[in-house]
Design an enzyme around this catalytic site. Structure first.
Site, PDB file in Angstrom:
ATOM      1  N   HIS A  87       2.019  -9.872   9.955  1.00 25.70           N
ATOM      2  CA  HIS A  87       1.218  -9.781   8.735  1.00 25.70           C
ATOM      3  C   HIS A  87       1.455 -10.974   7.813  1.00 25.70           C
ATOM      4  CE1 HIS A  87       5.181  -8.198   8.309  1.00 25.70           C
ATOM      5  NE2 HIS A  87       5.128  -8.412   7.011  1.00 25.70           N
ATOM      6  N   ASP A  97      -3.597  -5.746  11.231  1.00 25.78           N
ATOM      7  CA  ASP A  97      -2.910  -6.950  10.741  1.00 25.78           C
ATOM      8  C   ASP A  97      -3.085  -8.143  11.664  1.00 25.78           C
ATOM      9  OD1 ASP A  97      -1.386  -6.039  12.830  1.00 25.78           O
ATOM     10  OD2 ASP A  97       0.499  -6.702  11.938  1.00 25.78           O
ATOM     11  N   ARG A 106      -0.390  -3.186  13.351  1.00 29.20           N
ATOM     12  CA  ARG A 106      -0.356  -2.306  12.177  1.00 29.20           C
ATOM     13  C   ARG A 106      -1.747  -1.732  11.901  1.00 29.20           C
ATOM     14  NH1 ARG A 106       3.550  -4.609   7.509  1.00 29.20           N
ATOM     15  NH2 ARG A 106       5.269  -5.256   8.844  1.00 29.20           N
ATOM     16  N   LYS A 162       3.941  -0.663  18.261  1.00 26.77           N
ATOM     17  CA  LYS A 162       2.988   0.054  17.441  1.00 26.77           C
ATOM     18  C   LYS A 162       1.602  -0.511  17.736  1.00 26.77           C
ATOM     19  CE  LYS A 162       4.330  -2.649  13.350  1.00 26.77           C
ATOM     20  NZ  LYS A 162       5.448  -3.448  13.859  1.00 26.77           N
ATOM     21  N   ARG A 185      13.005  -4.306  -0.740  1.00 27.48           N
ATOM     22  CA  ARG A 185      12.061  -3.215  -0.583  1.00 27.48           C
ATOM     23  C   ARG A 185      12.673  -1.954  -1.166  1.00 27.48           C
ATOM     24  NH1 ARG A 185       8.286  -5.806   2.147  1.00 27.48           N
ATOM     25  NH2 ARG A 185       8.613  -6.729   4.207  1.00 27.48           N
TER      26      ARG A 185
HETATM   27  C1  G16 Z   1       8.131  -5.562  11.845  1.00 26.21           C
HETATM   28  C2  G16 Z   1       8.606  -4.560  12.820  1.00 26.21           C
HETATM   29  C3  G16 Z   1       8.373  -3.182  12.257  1.00 26.21           C
HETATM   30  C4  G16 Z   1       9.062  -3.041  10.934  1.00 26.21           C
HETATM   31  C5  G16 Z   1       8.647  -4.136  10.015  1.00 26.21           C
HETATM   32  C6  G16 Z   1       9.537  -4.093   8.794  1.00 26.21           C
HETATM   33  O1  G16 Z   1       6.750  -5.380  11.682  1.00 26.21           O
HETATM   34  O2  G16 Z   1       7.899  -4.708  14.045  1.00 26.21           O
HETATM   35  O3  G16 Z   1       8.829  -2.246  13.177  1.00 26.21           O
HETATM   36  O4  G16 Z   1       8.763  -1.828  10.312  1.00 26.21           O
HETATM   37  O5  G16 Z   1       8.803  -5.386  10.646  1.00 26.21           O
HETATM   38  O6  G16 Z   1       9.532  -5.265   8.151  1.00 26.21           O
HETATM   39  P1  G16 Z   1      10.613  -5.602   7.038  1.00 26.21           P
HETATM   40  O7  G16 Z   1      11.934  -5.845   7.715  1.00 26.21           O
HETATM   41  O8  G16 Z   1      10.012  -6.800   6.382  1.00 26.21           O
HETATM   42  O9  G16 Z   1      10.652  -4.415   6.122  1.00 26.21           O
HETATM   43  P2  G16 Z   1       5.699  -6.486  12.063  1.00 26.21           P
HETATM   44  O10 G16 Z   1       4.363  -5.815  11.978  1.00 26.21           O
HETATM   45  O11 G16 Z   1       5.935  -7.536  11.012  1.00 26.21           O
HETATM   46  O12 G16 Z   1       6.066  -6.949  13.435  1.00 26.21           O
END
Ligand code: G16
Length: 543
Positions: free
Chosen positions: A114, A277, A282, A376, A496
């Protein structure tokens, strides 16, 4: 074929985060940066000799060049075969499916998810294992260890060939197969869902707006929703992947998917809205003027999954990341199935899925998925929703209201404080951790602290222990907040703050979310001294 061995030296900071290695695009384009990391992926996983990999990415700036380098490096390292998405395009869920379907040794997926793309944006590389899922920590640790000692990498002298045309060719002894990125994924979706029911829904005048956010899901959503399922042309917007995602931020939440929110709040809004995303894993879903939080979506999908052929009578268990709201726990309890709580990061679901202990999984960060792959899956979630709506007959807003009436509502929000100096963010977390023992019993914002800990997870299958995964503060009235630092950012630190308050059956489920969470927000700010540590009075992004 000849290949060269190029001398190199370790490069600082190549430690994979929550989901692979993410850095500014310029960092990845620096001489040797990508090459070093890719060589360490091979070295850290027993070498590439004779192996087969899936290779693809989300189409962001530098995707194509990086794939060409990876093809030459895989060939230089003796890989036998590569399956590459046409034009270098593969959504993360599609790549996971290909790894599993063709029983490859893993895959290299290029995405920073994202995070914004483009020359000044972010880039990322992650390795997925033979089960199709993100490499577990012991593998990313081995890859990282190699980055500290790497001395050379191998690369074929031969150019990588055309990845824009479907077909196959050799780079040295390595067979490169360029495939349609959508075909296998669509076949899988047809196996899982009642496509006839969804076709009937659209034929009856049901309208959807799917915002692909100029990212990788465009071709998948257009083919499946419009061509196969009969949604009207134009139902998918921003459908052509662009190297900088149209200058946007391909993060499906109400802040960044504001175009969709506008459409869903306008006159003549469609019945259902969705967004995905950068790399397609997502999802966000909406009804008319109503954002459905990812945590609620997970709970509702679990409650109604039996309406889809693949899940009827087949839910062994459900899993959620720790900061995700506990709405799904209530559904699992009523269904009589276990609910697992894991650290943030899809990789932690892998063992539960492989062992058949969990069937559905979800995270507050807009991720939902199932045992159909090991990532996911944004479009999967949208199709499961459409399948449920087609078979149930109620609209999504009514379904959710009825759900809250039956289970109670977990008011939920996430507050992000972005680009904080790393030292300040760490000092905040350290100070909060140091006080955990003193907090239980203390009154704050009119609530009493009942529990305070730092989440640790013992994997029930692999038995590994993962510690320091986020501070959890629980209150006597059942509210809680969780704090952790993001593992996916590329600049400074992102704090967060996850906020949750439960209002039981018979309570008021129609309050404004931020108002309902008011005391929890105040408690989080007070106990963690957010303003003192960061200088910030309010969060940058509230979702
Ligand atoms: C990634 C992981 C997700 C996780 C997210 C959390 O998402 O694949 O499982 O929930 O990071 O991100 P953060 O550590 O920033 O809270 P993605 O969609 O960026 O691959």
């Amino acid at each position: 074929m000849t290949s060269q061995t190029v001398q190199t030296t370790p490069i600082d900071g190549q430690k994979p985060g929550t989901s692979g290695l993410r850095k500014k695009t310029a960092v990845f384009r620096a001489p040797g940066y990508l090459e070093n990391f890719v060589q360490c992926i091979f070295d850290g996983t027993g070498g590439a000799q004779g192996k087969t990999y899936v290779v693809g990415g989300d189409g962001r700036f530098f995707n194509r060049e990086a794939i060409q380098t990876i093809i030459r490096m895989a060939a230089g390292n003796g890989a036998a075969r590569l399956i590459v998405g046409q034009n270098g395009i593969l959504s993360t869920p599609a790549a996971s499916n290909l790894i599993r379907k063709y029983k490859t040794d893993g895959g290299i997926i290029l995405s920073a998810s994202h995070n914004p793309g483009g020359e000044d944006g972010d880039f990322g590389v992650k390795f997925n294992a033979a089960n199709g899922g993100p490499a577990p920590e012991r593998v990313t640790d081995a890859i990282f260890a190699r980055t500290l000692e790497i001395a050379e990498y191998s690369i074929s002298d031969q150019q990588s060939g055309d990845i824009g045309t479907i077909g196959s060719y050799n780079v040295g002894d390595c067979r490169v197969e360029v495939i349609d990125p959508v075909d296998d994924y669509e076949t899988l979706m047809q196996e899982l869902f009642d496509f006839d029911a969804i076709r009937g829904l659209f034929a009856g005048g049901f309208r959807i707006c799917f915002d692909a956010m100029h990212a990788v899901t465009g071709p998948y959503a257009t083919r499946i929703l419009e061509t196969t399922l009969g949604a009207p042309r134009g139902s998918v917007i921003n459908a052509t992947p662009s190297p900088d995602f149209g200058g946007g931020h391909p993060d499906p939440n109400p802040v960044w998917a504001s175009e969709l929110v506008g459409i869903m709040s306008g006159d003549n809004a469609p019945d259902f809205g969705a967004a995905s995303d950068g790399d397609g894993d997502r999802n966000m879903v909406m009804g008319k003027s109503a954002f459905v939080s990812p945590s609620d979506s997970l709970a509702l999908l679990t409650a109604y999954a039996h309406l889809a052929p693949a899940y009827a009578g087949k839910l062994a268990g459900v899993a959620r990341s720790m900061p995700t709201s506990r709405a799904v726990d209530l559904v699992a309890e009523r269904l009589g199935i276990p609910c697992f709580e894991t650290p943030t990061g899809w990789k932690f679901f892998g063992n539960l899925l492989d062992a058949g202990r969990a069937t559905l999984c979800g995270e507050e960060s807009a991720g939902t998925g199932s045992n159909h792959i090991r990532e996911k899956d944004g479009l999967w979630a949208v199709l499961l929703w459409l399948n449920i709506l087609a078979r149930d007959g109620r609209d999504i807003v009514q379904l959710r209201a009825d759900h809250w009436r039956s289970f109670g509502r977990n008011y939920y929000s996430r507050h992000d404080y972005e680009e904080i100096p790393t030292e300040a963010a760490e000092a905040l977390m350290d100070a909060l951790r140091a006080r955990l023992g003193d907090l239980p019993g203390r009154e704050v914002a009119g609530m009493q602290v009942s529990t305070a800990d730092d989440f640790a997870y013992r994997d029930p299958i692999g038995d590994s222990l993962t510690e320091r995964q986020g501070v959890r503060i629980g209150f006597a009235d059942g509210s809680r907040f969780v704090m952790r630092l993001s593992g996916t950012g590329t600049q400074g630190a992102t704090l967060r703050v996850y906020l949750e308050r439960f209002v039981d059956r018979g309570g008021d489920h129609t309050q404004d979310v931020q108002a309902a969470l008011g005391p929890v927000i105040e408690a989080a700010q007070t106990l963690a001294e957010i303003t003192k540590h960061t200088g910030r009075r309010r969060a940058d992004v509230v979702t």
